[in-house]
Design a protein around this motif. Structure first.
Motif, PDB file in Angstrom:
ATOM      1  N   THR A 181     -26.543  91.281  56.131  1.00  0.00           N
ATOM      2  CA  THR A 181     -27.986  91.332  56.661  1.00  0.00           C
ATOM      3  C   THR A 181     -29.365  91.326  55.973  1.00  0.00           C
ATOM      4  N   SER A 182     -29.312  91.371  54.511  1.00  0.00           N
ATOM      5  CA  SER A 182     -30.337  91.325  53.879  1.00  0.00           C
ATOM      6  C   SER A 182     -30.049  90.944  52.332  1.00  0.00           C
ATOM      7  N   ALA A 183     -30.837  90.056  51.904  1.00  0.00           N
ATOM      8  CA  ALA A 183     -30.626  89.338  50.829  1.00  0.00           C
ATOM      9  C   ALA A 183     -31.054  90.480  49.451  1.00  0.00           C
ATOM     10  N   THR A 184     -30.474  90.411  48.525  1.00  0.00           N
ATOM     11  CA  THR A 184     -30.612  91.241  47.293  1.00  0.00           C
ATOM     12  C   THR A 184     -30.878  90.302  45.873  1.00  0.00           C
ATOM     13  N   PRO A 185     -32.139  90.428  45.207  1.00  0.00           N
ATOM     14  CA  PRO A 185     -32.269  89.706  44.022  1.00  0.00           C
ATOM     15  C   PRO A 185     -31.796  90.000  42.833  1.00  0.00           C
ATOM     16  N   GLU A 219     -29.412  96.995  41.914  1.00  0.00           N
ATOM     17  CA  GLU A 219     -28.150  97.622  41.896  1.00  0.00           C
ATOM     18  C   GLU A 219     -27.674  97.545  43.559  1.00  0.00           C
ATOM     19  N   ILE A 220     -26.203  97.242  43.645  1.00  0.00           N
ATOM     20  CA  ILE A 220     -25.614  97.439  44.972  1.00  0.00           C
ATOM     21  C   ILE A 220     -24.441  98.397  44.773  1.00  0.00           C
ATOM     22  N   ARG A 221     -24.255  99.077  45.952  1.00  0.00           N
ATOM     23  CA  ARG A 221     -23.167 100.005  46.163  1.00  0.00           C
ATOM     24  C   ARG A 221     -22.626 100.024  47.404  1.00  0.00           C
ATOM     25  N   ALA A 222     -21.337  99.987  47.419  1.00  0.00           N
ATOM     26  CA  ALA A 222     -20.450  99.788  48.513  1.00  0.00           C
ATOM     27  C   ALA A 222     -19.854 101.045  48.843  1.00  0.00           C
ATOM     28  N   GLU A 223     -19.729 101.392  50.114  1.00  0.00           N
ATOM     29  CA  GLU A 223     -18.773 102.670  50.508  1.00  0.00           C
ATOM     30  C   GLU A 223     -18.113 102.395  51.687  1.00  0.00           C
ATOM     31  N   SER A 224     -16.709 103.029  51.592  1.00  0.00           N
ATOM     32  CA  SER A 224     -15.773 102.842  52.792  1.00  0.00           C
ATOM     33  C   SER A 224     -15.532 104.023  52.968  1.00  0.00           C
ATOM     34  N   ARG A 225     -14.758 104.292  54.481  1.00  0.00           N
ATOM     35  CA  ARG A 225     -14.337 105.506  55.277  1.00  0.00           C
ATOM     36  C   ARG A 225     -13.106 105.002  55.895  1.00  0.00           C
ATOM     37  N   ALA A 285     -22.598  98.056  52.620  1.00  0.00           N
ATOM     38  CA  ALA A 285     -23.270  97.976  51.363  1.00  0.00           C
ATOM     39  C   ALA A 285     -24.540  98.068  51.417  1.00  0.00           C
ATOM     40  N   TYR A 286     -25.154  98.527  50.263  1.00  0.00           N
ATOM     41  CA  TYR A 286     -26.559  98.857  50.078  1.00  0.00           C
ATOM     42  C   TYR A 286     -27.256  98.441  48.749  1.00  0.00           C
ATOM     43  N   ASP A 287     -28.603  98.070  48.865  1.00  0.00           N
ATOM     44  CA  ASP A 287     -29.199  97.904  47.752  1.00  0.00           C
ATOM     45  C   ASP A 287     -30.240  98.841  47.692  1.00  0.00           C
ATOM     46  N   GLU A 288     -30.992  98.881  46.671  1.00  0.00           N
ATOM     47  CA  GLU A 288     -31.912  99.945  46.207  1.00  0.00           C
ATOM     48  C   GLU A 288     -32.956  99.952  47.484  1.00  0.00           C
ATOM     49  N   THR A 289     -32.930  99.203  48.625  1.00  0.00           N
ATOM     50  CA  THR A 289     -34.103  99.509  49.421  1.00  0.00           C
ATOM     51  C   THR A 289     -33.417  99.810  50.740  1.00  0.00           C
ATOM     52  N   THR A 298     -22.453  86.773  49.649  1.00  0.00           N
ATOM     53  CA  THR A 298     -21.596  87.335  50.485  1.00  0.00           C
ATOM     54  C   THR A 298     -20.366  87.666  50.052  1.00  0.00           C
ATOM     55  N   PRO A 299     -19.639  86.603  49.364  1.00  0.00           N
ATOM     56  CA  PRO A 299     -18.107  86.865  48.736  1.00  0.00           C
ATOM     57  C   PRO A 299     -18.289  88.212  47.652  1.00  0.00           C
ATOM     58  N   SER A 300     -19.563  88.138  47.072  1.00  0.00           N
ATOM     59  CA  SER A 300     -19.443  89.334  46.210  1.00  0.00           C
ATOM     60  C   SER A 300     -19.685  90.897  46.850  1.00  0.00           C
ATOM     61  N   MET A 301     -20.330  90.649  47.905  1.00  0.00           N
ATOM     62  CA  MET A 301     -20.375  92.072  48.812  1.00  0.00           C
ATOM     63  C   MET A 301     -19.151  92.359  49.242  1.00  0.00           C
ATOM     64  N   ILE A 302     -18.426  91.616  49.939  1.00  0.00           N
ATOM     65  CA  ILE A 302     -17.093  91.574  50.435  1.00  0.00           C
ATOM     66  C   ILE A 302     -16.078  92.127  49.246  1.00  0.00           C
ATOM     67  N   ALA A 303     -16.139  91.602  47.901  1.00  0.00           N
ATOM     68  CA  ALA A 303     -15.310  91.999  47.084  1.00  0.00           C
ATOM     69  C   ALA A 303     -15.541  93.520  46.686  1.00  0.00           C
ATOM     70  N   LEU A 304     -17.044  93.933  46.645  1.00  0.00           N
ATOM     71  CA  LEU A 304     -17.212  95.236  46.443  1.00  0.00           C
ATOM     72  C   LEU A 304     -16.816  96.366  47.616  1.00  0.00           C
ATOM     73  N   MET A 305     -17.048  95.651  48.773  1.00  0.00           N
ATOM     74  CA  MET A 305     -16.277  96.551  49.886  1.00  0.00           C
ATOM     75  C   MET A 305     -15.016  96.808  49.787  1.00  0.00           C
ATOM     76  N   GLU A 306     -14.127  95.738  49.465  1.00  0.00           N
ATOM     77  CA  GLU A 306     -12.887  95.913  49.277  1.00  0.00           C
ATOM     78  C   GLU A 306     -12.413  96.804  48.110  1.00  0.00           C
ATOM     79  N   SER A 307     -13.103  96.693  47.020  1.00  0.00           N
ATOM     80  CA  SER A 307     -12.802  97.502  45.900  1.00  0.00           C
ATOM     81  C   SER A 307     -12.976  98.951  46.356  1.00  0.00           C
ATOM     82  N   ALA A 308     -14.028  99.227  46.979  1.00  0.00           N
ATOM     83  CA  ALA A 308     -14.386 100.659  47.545  1.00  0.00           C
ATOM     84  C   ALA A 308     -13.096 101.297  48.100  1.00  0.00           C
ATOM     85  N   ALA A 309     -12.749 100.273  49.402  1.00  0.00           N
ATOM     86  CA  ALA A 309     -11.591 100.817  50.115  1.00  0.00           C
ATOM     87  C   ALA A 309     -10.282 100.863  49.435  1.00  0.00           C
TER      88      ALA A 309
END
Length: 132
Positions: A68-72, A76-82, A97-101, A33-44
């Motif tokens: 809401t969903s675990a990624t192994p 690939e993960i991508r984050a988007e901001s608006r 944030a999204y993974d390939e699914t 989760t901290p990695s997801m948050i960092a990626l979101m912050e980076s996008a913004a």
């Protein structure tokens, strides 16, 4: 010029370094989760940086997200901001944030526009006031 609707993106691959055990946020080898948050912050952050005045940057001040969903490892993960709102120096972003699914997390992120030099002087001044 800053404008509502400005979008940003950031991406990474899940690897050992950004999993929960290595981030200290859990013991399962999935995207932390901290990695997801960092990626979101980076996008913004990256989305508005070129639009700021010289000597300015933004700092994260608030994050309200769900993961809401675990990624192994290996995906690939991508984050988007608006940019949703501009209130003086306060910027409010929607982040996802999204993974390939599909979607793995989303929420709201706030950043403030600061003067780099003034901000760092204030932060460094804390050294003289630290408590034991």
């Amino acid at each position: 010029m800053l404008a509502v609707g400005t979008t940003g993106r950031a991406a990474c691959r899940v690897e050992s370094a950004n999993t929960a055990p290595n981030m200290g946020s859990g013991d399962l080898a999935v995207f932390a989760t901290p990695s997801m948050i960092a990626l979101m912050e980076s996008a913004a952050s990256k989305s508005v940086l070129p639009l700021l005045n010289p000597g300015e940057t933004t700092v994260g001040t608030h994050m309200d997200v769900t993961h809401t969903s675990a990624t192994p490892v290996g995906m690939e993960i991508r984050a988007e901001s608006r940019l949703e709102e501009i209130d003086g120096r306060r910027l409010v972003f929607s982040v996802k944030a999204y993974d390939e699914t599909g979607t793995i997390g989303e929420g709201i992120h706030e950043r403030f526009i600061v003067q780099k030099e003034k901000f760092m002087l204030k932060a460094e001044a804390k050294k003289g006031h630290a408590h034991d």
